[in-house]
Design a protein around this motif. Sequence first.
Motif, PDB file in Angstrom:
ATOM      1  N   LEU A   1       0.827  -1.212   0.000  1.00  0.00           N
ATOM      2  CA  LEU A   1       0.000   0.000   0.000  1.00  0.00           C
ATOM      3  C   LEU A   1       0.858   1.257   0.000  1.00  0.00           C
ATOM      4  O   LEU A   1       0.401   2.327  -0.409  1.00  0.00           O
ATOM      5  CB  LEU A   1      -0.920   0.000   1.223  1.00  0.00           C
ATOM      6  N   GLY A   2       2.112   1.125   0.450  1.00  0.00           N
ATOM      7  CA  GLY A   2       2.984   2.288   0.539  1.00  0.00           C
ATOM      8  C   GLY A   2       4.089   2.313  -0.489  1.00  0.00           C
ATOM      9  O   GLY A   2       4.980   3.156  -0.413  1.00  0.00           O
ATOM     10  N   GLY A   3       4.047   1.394  -1.445  1.00  0.00           N
ATOM     11  CA  GLY A   3       5.082   1.377  -2.473  1.00  0.00           C
ATOM     12  C   GLY A   3       5.702   0.001  -2.612  1.00  0.00           C
ATOM     13  O   GLY A   3       5.178  -0.987  -2.097  1.00  0.00           O
ATOM     14  N   GLU A   4       6.828  -0.054  -3.318  1.00  0.00           N
ATOM     15  CA  GLU A   4       7.482  -1.330  -3.583  1.00  0.00           C
ATOM     16  C   GLU A   4       8.550  -1.644  -2.539  1.00  0.00           C
ATOM     17  O   GLU A   4       9.240  -0.755  -2.046  1.00  0.00           O
ATOM     18  CB  GLU A   4       8.124  -1.333  -4.975  1.00  0.00           C
ATOM     19  N   TYR A   5       8.666  -2.923  -2.243  1.00  0.00           N
ATOM     20  CA  TYR A   5       9.696  -3.440  -1.359  1.00  0.00           C
ATOM     21  C   TYR A   5      10.439  -4.525  -2.142  1.00  0.00           C
ATOM     22  O   TYR A   5       9.834  -5.541  -2.523  1.00  0.00           O
ATOM     23  CB  TYR A   5       9.088  -4.037  -0.094  1.00  0.00           C
ATOM     24  N   ASP A   6      11.723  -4.330  -2.393  1.00  0.00           N
ATOM     25  CA  ASP A   6      12.453  -5.301  -3.202  1.00  0.00           C
ATOM     26  C   ASP A   6      13.452  -6.084  -2.361  1.00  0.00           C
ATOM     27  O   ASP A   6      13.644  -5.818  -1.174  1.00  0.00           O
ATOM     28  CB  ASP A   6      13.154  -4.610  -4.372  1.00  0.00           C
ATOM     29  N   ASN A   7      14.077  -7.070  -3.005  1.00  0.00           N
ATOM     30  CA  ASN A   7      15.089  -7.907  -2.366  1.00  0.00           C
ATOM     31  C   ASN A   7      14.601  -8.527  -1.062  1.00  0.00           C
ATOM     32  O   ASN A   7      15.321  -8.557  -0.058  1.00  0.00           O
ATOM     33  CB  ASN A   7      16.371  -7.103  -2.111  1.00  0.00           C
ATOM     34  N   ILE A   8      13.381  -9.032  -1.081  1.00  0.00           N
ATOM     35  CA  ILE A   8      12.821  -9.702   0.089  1.00  0.00           C
ATOM     36  C   ILE A   8      13.052 -11.203  -0.051  1.00  0.00           C
ATOM     37  O   ILE A   8      12.557 -11.819  -1.000  1.00  0.00           O
ATOM     38  CB  ILE A   8      11.316  -9.410   0.225  1.00  0.00           C
ATOM     39  N   PHE A   9      13.811 -11.774   0.866  1.00  0.00           N
ATOM     40  CA  PHE A   9      14.003 -13.213   0.854  1.00  0.00           C
ATOM     41  C   PHE A   9      12.956 -13.858   1.745  1.00  0.00           C
ATOM     42  O   PHE A   9      12.828 -13.525   2.926  1.00  0.00           O
ATOM     43  CB  PHE A   9      15.395 -13.601   1.348  1.00  0.00           C
ATOM     44  N   LEU A  10      12.202 -14.782   1.160  1.00  0.00           N
ATOM     45  CA  LEU A  10      11.192 -15.541   1.900  1.00  0.00           C
ATOM     46  C   LEU A  10      11.614 -17.006   1.919  1.00  0.00           C
ATOM     47  O   LEU A  10      11.696 -17.631   0.862  1.00  0.00           O
ATOM     48  CB  LEU A  10       9.824 -15.389   1.232  1.00  0.00           C
ATOM     49  N   PRO A  11      11.907 -17.569   3.077  1.00  0.00           N
ATOM     50  CA  PRO A  11      12.389 -18.954   3.144  1.00  0.00           C
ATOM     51  C   PRO A  11      11.271 -19.981   3.045  1.00  0.00           C
ATOM     52  O   PRO A  11      11.247 -20.967   3.786  1.00  0.00           O
ATOM     53  CB  PRO A  11      13.089 -19.001   4.508  1.00  0.00           C
ATOM     54  N   LEU A  12      10.333 -19.745   2.144  1.00  0.00           N
ATOM     55  CA  LEU A  12       9.215 -20.642   1.880  1.00  0.00           C
ATOM     56  C   LEU A  12       9.072 -20.773   0.370  1.00  0.00           C
ATOM     57  O   LEU A  12       9.406 -19.850  -0.366  1.00  0.00           O
ATOM     58  CB  LEU A  12       7.909 -20.092   2.467  1.00  0.00           C
ATOM     59  N   TYR A  13       8.521 -21.887  -0.078  1.00  0.00           N
ATOM     60  CA  TYR A  13       8.421 -22.133  -1.504  1.00  0.00           C
ATOM     61  C   TYR A  13       6.991 -22.000  -2.013  1.00  0.00           C
ATOM     62  O   TYR A  13       6.031 -22.224  -1.287  1.00  0.00           O
ATOM     63  CB  TYR A  13       8.944 -23.527  -1.848  1.00  0.00           C
ATOM     64  N   GLY A  14       6.872 -21.663  -3.301  1.00  0.00           N
ATOM     65  CA  GLY A  14       5.600 -21.650  -3.985  1.00  0.00           C
ATOM     66  C   GLY A  14       5.054 -20.255  -4.217  1.00  0.00           C
ATOM     67  O   GLY A  14       5.197 -19.345  -3.383  1.00  0.00           O
ATOM     68  N   ALA A  15       4.395 -20.085  -5.370  1.00  0.00           N
ATOM     69  CA  ALA A  15       3.778 -18.798  -5.686  1.00  0.00           C
ATOM     70  C   ALA A  15       2.720 -18.422  -4.662  1.00  0.00           C
ATOM     71  O   ALA A  15       2.505 -17.239  -4.375  1.00  0.00           O
ATOM     72  CB  ALA A  15       3.161 -18.857  -7.087  1.00  0.00           C
ATOM     73  N   HIS A  16       2.051 -19.425  -4.114  1.00  0.00           N
ATOM     74  CA  HIS A  16       1.013 -19.157  -3.114  1.00  0.00           C
ATOM     75  C   HIS A  16       1.601 -18.492  -1.874  1.00  0.00           C
ATOM     76  O   HIS A  16       0.978 -17.624  -1.263  1.00  0.00           O
ATOM     77  CB  HIS A  16       0.281 -20.442  -2.743  1.00  0.00           C
TER      78      HIS A  16
END
Length: 507
Positions: free
Chosen positions: A310-325
């Motif tokens: 809602l406040g803009g883009e956040y890049d380079n976020i590593f999420l240690p979970l798999y899947g598009a969902h």
Amino acid sequence: MSEPRPSDRHDASDSDETFAEIVDEATQRDPDLAVIEAGSRTLRAASGPPQGDEVPSRPADPEVDKALRAVEQELAGRWGETKLEPSVTRIAALMDVLGDPQRAYPSIHITGTNGKTSTARMIEALLGAFDLRTGRYTSPHVQSITERISLDGSPMDPERFISTYEDIKPYVEMVDAQQPYRLSFFEVLTGMAYAAFADAPVDVAVVEVGMGGSWDATNVIDSTVAVVTPISLDHTDRLGSTPGEIAVEKSGIIKQDATVILAQQPVDAAQVMLKKAVEVDATVAREGMEFGVVSREIAVGGQLLTLRGLGGEYDNIFLPLYGAHQARNAVVALCAVEAFFGIGAEQTGSLDADIIRKAFASVISPGRLEVVRSSPTVVLDAAHNPAGAQATAEGLSEAFGFSRLIGVVGASGDKDVRGLLEAFEPIFAEVVVTQNSSARAMDADELAAVAVEVFGNDRVQVEPRLDDALEAAITLAEEEDEYAGAGVLVTGSVITVGEARLLLGRR
């Protein structure tokens, strides 16, 4: 890999935007993106419990263990989670005699069909990273009942769980005596969670509904942020036979003047949610319009995301979970926290990106694409309906690349078992059908009959005992000299996954 960048934000207060236009926009979106659940975990070798695992073992102290078992037995003597009398009368009465503890803190309320627990965990991690004390209430549990109530990101310790139960027990008995039906298992646990959060005290509670919304026991809170994860068919005997019908019940968590974070939905479900928002003057932010996943790339141990909040883009976020969902769960969680802090409404700007990155990097989701053994790799996933199974199948195929995958499936009898099996059929070389210890478990032979219709007789093996099923699946995975590229997926029910987790040595 990428998803379309969300369109420019629509002003929810724009008087020129009609409801018909909103529905038309929703119609243009891909309804397949409503598929969710399964959850994910970082890929790990079987080298002992991972750091930060949130599935506690039995208490080491025999006396504490005895006391916890006594509480579990008393709770089990009440109506189970699947036996319902749709009303919030009893839980409201309990809250009243307890002094309305649920009003002592703000809350974020989460409904939907799949992905609720993973989203709740992400919201909790984000809030905690901003130095807020959190309480999280989720269900069901994987192994220990204490998992359902978390404080500051960790399950309640057994002693505190026991004392909380003992504290509210006299009030529970008082309400029992006044009502036509006693409080249910889930209602008592909800009362415990709300009381524990007030006693802590927490700065904010993250609350997942048990089933539905309007008459769910959790719905005695007045949350300023309502989150709706994707809606699909589940509990159709109680909630409705279409996503739109199910959405009617789930829309009950949307309160006056709240902010609604609406994940991608089937059109009929989105239409219901938007109508409810109009009725109560709620502000709506929609995935694919006001927010969304800008890009995602597979990374070692998870995925790298750029999210549009809602406040803009956040890049380079590593999420240690798999899947598009899980990427979509992440952006929903991000926007829920932004809305909680007033981003996009009372104030402009964005949250601290470094804090966001740190929080997402810490997220885990036990029992969701969780690796518990290697050689061959054994993965646990709690998918229990067709939509969840489809998301699991896609996430597994994307992240693991098994040359031969064997399924171990133990499901509940009240689920769409055929739809579940059909979602897994393309990725399973063979399937071992079994059953867990729950009274709701589908008989292994009945499950096998359905599996044979889906997979054919040659691809189905029956092992009623889960330990035998696991051994058989591992043996099958090791056949034909495919040892290094073989895998086993245990799925079909949270209970099956929890019991398999214990059998495979995870504590």
